[in-house]
Design a protein around this motif. Structure first.
Motif, PDB file in Angstrom:
ATOM      1  N   ASP A   1     -18.848  -4.879  -0.024  1.00  0.00           N
ATOM      2  CA  ASP A   1     -19.489  -3.620  -0.382  1.00  0.00           C
ATOM      3  C   ASP A   1     -18.901  -2.510   0.497  1.00  0.00           C
ATOM      4  OD1 ASP A   1     -20.860  -3.470   2.109  1.00  0.00           O
ATOM      5  OD2 ASP A   1     -22.609  -4.517   1.305  1.00  0.00           O
ATOM      6  N   PRO A   2     -19.225  -1.236   0.219  1.00  0.00           N
ATOM      7  CA  PRO A   2     -18.573  -0.150   0.958  1.00  0.00           C
ATOM      8  C   PRO A   2     -18.717  -0.237   2.474  1.00  0.00           C
ATOM      9  CG  PRO A   2     -19.615   0.731  -1.006  1.00  0.00           C
ATOM     10  CD  PRO A   2     -20.032  -0.713  -0.914  1.00  0.00           C
ATOM     11  N   GLY A   3     -19.892  -0.635   2.963  1.00  0.00           N
ATOM     12  CA  GLY A   3     -20.078  -0.747   4.403  1.00  0.00           C
ATOM     13  C   GLY A   3     -19.247  -1.858   5.002  1.00  0.00           C
ATOM     14  N   GLN A   4     -19.207  -3.003   4.336  1.00  0.00           N
ATOM     15  CA  GLN A   4     -18.402  -4.123   4.813  1.00  0.00           C
ATOM     16  C   GLN A   4     -16.915  -3.778   4.780  1.00  0.00           C
ATOM     17  OE1 GLN A   4     -19.687  -7.008   1.964  1.00  0.00           O
ATOM     18  NE2 GLN A   4     -21.543  -7.570   3.099  1.00  0.00           N
ATOM     19  N   LEU A   5     -16.488  -3.094   3.735  1.00  0.00           N
ATOM     20  CA  LEU A   5     -15.085  -2.711   3.607  1.00  0.00           C
ATOM     21  C   LEU A   5     -14.678  -1.772   4.742  1.00  0.00           C
ATOM     22  CD1 LEU A   5     -12.486  -2.867   1.870  1.00  0.00           C
ATOM     23  CD2 LEU A   5     -13.334  -0.845   0.644  1.00  0.00           C
ATOM     24  N   ALA A   6     -15.550  -0.846   5.107  1.00  0.00           N
ATOM     25  CA  ALA A   6     -15.250   0.068   6.207  1.00  0.00           C
ATOM     26  C   ALA A   6     -15.060  -0.683   7.522  1.00  0.00           C
ATOM     27  CB  ALA A   6     -16.368   1.105   6.348  1.00  0.00           C
ATOM     28  N   VAL A   7     -15.868  -1.721   7.740  1.00  0.00           N
ATOM     29  CA  VAL A   7     -15.748  -2.512   8.967  1.00  0.00           C
ATOM     30  C   VAL A   7     -14.416  -3.259   8.992  1.00  0.00           C
ATOM     31  CG1 VAL A   7     -16.650  -4.506  10.211  1.00  0.00           C
ATOM     32  CG2 VAL A   7     -18.217  -2.743   9.377  1.00  0.00           C
ATOM     33  N   ILE A   8     -14.060  -3.917   7.888  1.00  0.00           N
ATOM     34  CA  ILE A   8     -12.809  -4.678   7.863  1.00  0.00           C
ATOM     35  C   ILE A   8     -11.612  -3.739   7.944  1.00  0.00           C
ATOM     36  CG2 ILE A   8     -11.419  -6.341   6.583  1.00  0.00           C
ATOM     37  CD1 ILE A   8     -13.998  -7.453   7.798  1.00  0.00           C
ATOM     38  N   ASP A   9     -11.674  -2.609   7.257  1.00  0.00           N
ATOM     39  CA  ASP A   9     -10.603  -1.606   7.382  1.00  0.00           C
ATOM     40  C   ASP A   9     -10.396  -1.210   8.837  1.00  0.00           C
ATOM     41  OD1 ASP A   9      -9.966  -1.484   4.709  1.00  0.00           O
ATOM     42  OD2 ASP A   9     -10.691   0.560   4.397  1.00  0.00           O
ATOM     43  N   ALA A  10     -11.493  -0.922   9.517  1.00  0.00           N
ATOM     44  CA  ALA A  10     -11.393  -0.499  10.917  1.00  0.00           C
ATOM     45  C   ALA A  10     -10.829  -1.606  11.788  1.00  0.00           C
ATOM     46  CB  ALA A  10     -12.766  -0.066  11.430  1.00  0.00           C
ATOM     47  N   SER A  11     -11.235  -2.841  11.527  1.00  0.00           N
ATOM     48  CA  SER A  11     -10.753  -3.957  12.336  1.00  0.00           C
ATOM     49  C   SER A  11      -9.260  -4.188  12.148  1.00  0.00           C
ATOM     50  CB  SER A  11     -11.530  -5.238  11.994  1.00  0.00           C
ATOM     51  OG  SER A  11     -11.100  -5.798  10.767  1.00  0.00           O
ATOM     52  N   GLU A  12      -8.718  -3.759  11.012  1.00  0.00           N
ATOM     53  CA  GLU A  12      -7.292  -3.904  10.742  1.00  0.00           C
ATOM     54  C   GLU A  12      -6.507  -2.638  11.114  1.00  0.00           C
ATOM     55  OE1 GLU A  12      -6.306  -6.729  10.079  1.00  0.00           O
ATOM     56  OE2 GLU A  12      -8.010  -7.784   9.210  1.00  0.00           O
ATOM     57  N   GLY A  13      -7.202  -1.618  11.597  1.00  0.00           N
ATOM     58  CA  GLY A  13      -6.529  -0.398  12.016  1.00  0.00           C
ATOM     59  C   GLY A  13      -6.138   0.532  10.887  1.00  0.00           C
ATOM     60  N   VAL A  14      -6.701   0.346   9.702  1.00  0.00           N
ATOM     61  CA  VAL A  14      -6.310   1.135   8.541  1.00  0.00           C
ATOM     62  C   VAL A  14      -6.510   2.637   8.745  1.00  0.00           C
ATOM     63  CG1 VAL A  14      -6.814   1.583   6.101  1.00  0.00           C
ATOM     64  CG2 VAL A  14      -6.636  -0.770   6.927  1.00  0.00           C
ATOM     65  N   PRO A  15      -7.655   3.092   9.273  1.00  0.00           N
ATOM     66  CA  PRO A  15      -7.857   4.541   9.376  1.00  0.00           C
ATOM     67  C   PRO A  15      -7.183   5.181  10.583  1.00  0.00           C
ATOM     68  CG  PRO A  15      -9.819   3.403  10.117  1.00  0.00           C
ATOM     69  CD  PRO A  15      -8.860   2.332   9.666  1.00  0.00           C
ATOM     70  N   MET A  16      -6.467   4.404  11.370  1.00  0.00           N
ATOM     71  CA  MET A  16      -5.905   4.908  12.620  1.00  0.00           C
ATOM     72  C   MET A  16      -4.400   5.095  12.504  1.00  0.00           C
ATOM     73  SD  MET A  16      -8.006   2.168  14.908  1.00  0.00           S
ATOM     74  CE  MET A  16      -9.715   1.820  14.498  1.00  0.00           C
ATOM     75  N   ALA A  17      -3.901   6.192  13.051  1.00  0.00           N
ATOM     76  CA  ALA A  17      -2.472   6.485  12.986  1.00  0.00           C
ATOM     77  C   ALA A  17      -1.655   5.386  13.646  1.00  0.00           C
ATOM     78  CB  ALA A  17      -2.186   7.827  13.641  1.00  0.00           C
ATOM     79  N   GLY A  18      -2.187   4.788  14.703  1.00  0.00           N
ATOM     80  CA  GLY A  18      -1.473   3.729  15.401  1.00  0.00           C
ATOM     81  C   GLY A  18      -1.908   2.345  15.002  1.00  0.00           C
ATOM     82  N   GLY A  19      -2.589   2.224  13.865  1.00  0.00           N
ATOM     83  CA  GLY A  19      -3.072   0.927  13.418  1.00  0.00           C
ATOM     84  C   GLY A  19      -1.953   0.030  12.921  1.00  0.00           C
ATOM     85  N   ASN A  20      -2.261  -1.235  12.732  1.00  0.00           N
ATOM     86  CA  ASN A  20      -1.245  -2.218  12.367  1.00  0.00           C
ATOM     87  C   ASN A  20      -1.132  -2.490  10.870  1.00  0.00           C
ATOM     88  OD1 ASN A  20      -0.389  -2.898  15.090  1.00  0.00           O
ATOM     89  ND2 ASN A  20      -2.388  -3.877  15.338  1.00  0.00           N
ATOM     90  N   PHE A  21      -2.177  -2.152  10.106  1.00  0.00           N
ATOM     91  CA  PHE A  21      -2.179  -2.500   8.693  1.00  0.00           C
ATOM     92  C   PHE A  21      -2.559  -1.318   7.806  1.00  0.00           C
ATOM     93  CE2 PHE A  21      -2.869  -6.516  10.865  1.00  0.00           C
ATOM     94  CZ  PHE A  21      -2.155  -7.441  10.116  1.00  0.00           C
ATOM     95  N   ASP A  22      -2.061  -1.350   6.574  1.00  0.00           N
ATOM     96  CA  ASP A  22      -2.534  -0.505   5.483  1.00  0.00           C
ATOM     97  C   ASP A  22      -3.204  -1.410   4.453  1.00  0.00           C
ATOM     98  OD1 ASP A  22      -1.792   2.277   5.961  1.00  0.00           O
ATOM     99  OD2 ASP A  22       0.287   1.585   5.829  1.00  0.00           O
TER     100      ASP A  22
END
Length: 290
Positions: A142-163
């Motif tokens: 769901d949207p809340g769970q997706l936001a957590v997994i995105d963050a854990s993979e560094g998606v919203p961060m410029a220096g993150g590791n994954f898209d």
């Protein structure tokens, strides 16, 4: 007469049945013990509900999409570990159930990320592999769970590791076991690329940290100088040391160990073909990146 399924397609627990992760042998958390990566995967589909993994009788995709706004996300590494998922969700107080559907996936394989994780392990990344068939888990988030997994993979961060990228059918064919084929699924594509096997082709992740790290260290004196001579030293030094992990990541590229995953062309496109970076909003949670 079979019991009616509860919310999410899972039948009620039978009296006296212990479905806790510990009782099922699924309680090891790679974020706490890096050499456990990718963690223990279930043998069958299930509904992760707190500390329990309940049976999942049917994929119930229509209900998840329409009622909860859930989307399919392919679990390549530790996201298929119920204990790792529970750990990530608990960090932000998310306690809604997570459907985990074991699926037949064609056109994809599990490669090795070309970065050193601050969690202390070398993670897995998807690679394009036409004709290859793997049994993998699809998470319906769901949207809340997706936001957590995105963050854990560094998606919203410029220096993150994954898209986060949308992999459409038929390029990647996902069959959840109910006779249907998904129109596509999200997956996390490494921004650094993946390690190759010596011939230039992406190498397959062995599924265990100890042999992988041992091989990487044996093949590079410079890597041993940074992380030590054993998997235990590697994990201890890498854990939470961002600068050291960044140096290790750069070294993998400098030594010519890196190639493309073959999935880069999908980054930046959503299910409808529109351009998107696949990132969570700026107000979304921020978690330690793997």
């Amino acid at each position: 007469m079979p019991q009616p399924p509860s919310e999410g397609g899972a039948p009620a627990e039978r009296p006296g049945e212990d479905r806790t992760l510990r009782s099922l042998g699924l309680d090891g958390v790679p974020r706490e013990e890096p050499l456990l990566y990718p963690g223990a995967w279930p043998r069958e589909s299930g509904l992760l509900d707190g500390d329990r993994l309940l049976p999942l009788d049917r994929p119930a995709r229509e209900a998840w999409e329409q009622e909860d706004g859930r989307v399919p996300v392919l679990a390549i590494g530790s996201n298929a570990s119920p204990a790792q998922l529970r750990h990530k969700m608990a960090e932000f107080g998310i306690d809604s159930p997570v459907p985990m559907v074991r699926s037949r996936v064609t056109g994809l394989d599990v490669g090795v990320s070309a970065h050193v994780s601050r969690m202390g392990y070398v993670s897995a990344s998807p690679v394009g592999a036409p004709g290859t068939v793997r049994e993998l888990f699809v998470l319906w988030l769901d949207p809340g769970q997706l936001a957590v997994i995105d963050a854990s993979e560094g998606v919203p961060m410029a220096g993150g590791n994954f898209d986060r990228a949308w992999l459409p059918a038929p390029d990647v064919r996902v069959e959840p076991g109910d006779g249907s084929v998904l129109r596509g699924t999200y997956a996390y594509v490494n921004r650094h690329g993946v390690l190759h096997d010596g011939t230039g082709a992406p190498r397959r992740h062995p599924g265990e940290q100890r042999p992988l790290i041992t091989e990487l260290l044996d093949g590079s004196a410079r890597l041993r100088a940074l992380f030590g001579a054993t998997p235990e030293e590697f994990c201890a030094r890498a854990r939470a040391d961002r600068r050291l992990c960044d140096r290790g990541t750069r070294l993998l590229a400098e030594e010519g160990r890196v190639t493309a995953s073959g999935l880069e062309r999908y980054v930046g496109r959503g299910p409808d073909g529109s351009r998107t970076r696949g990132r969570t909003p700026s107000w979304g949670p921020t978690a330690p990146m793997p």
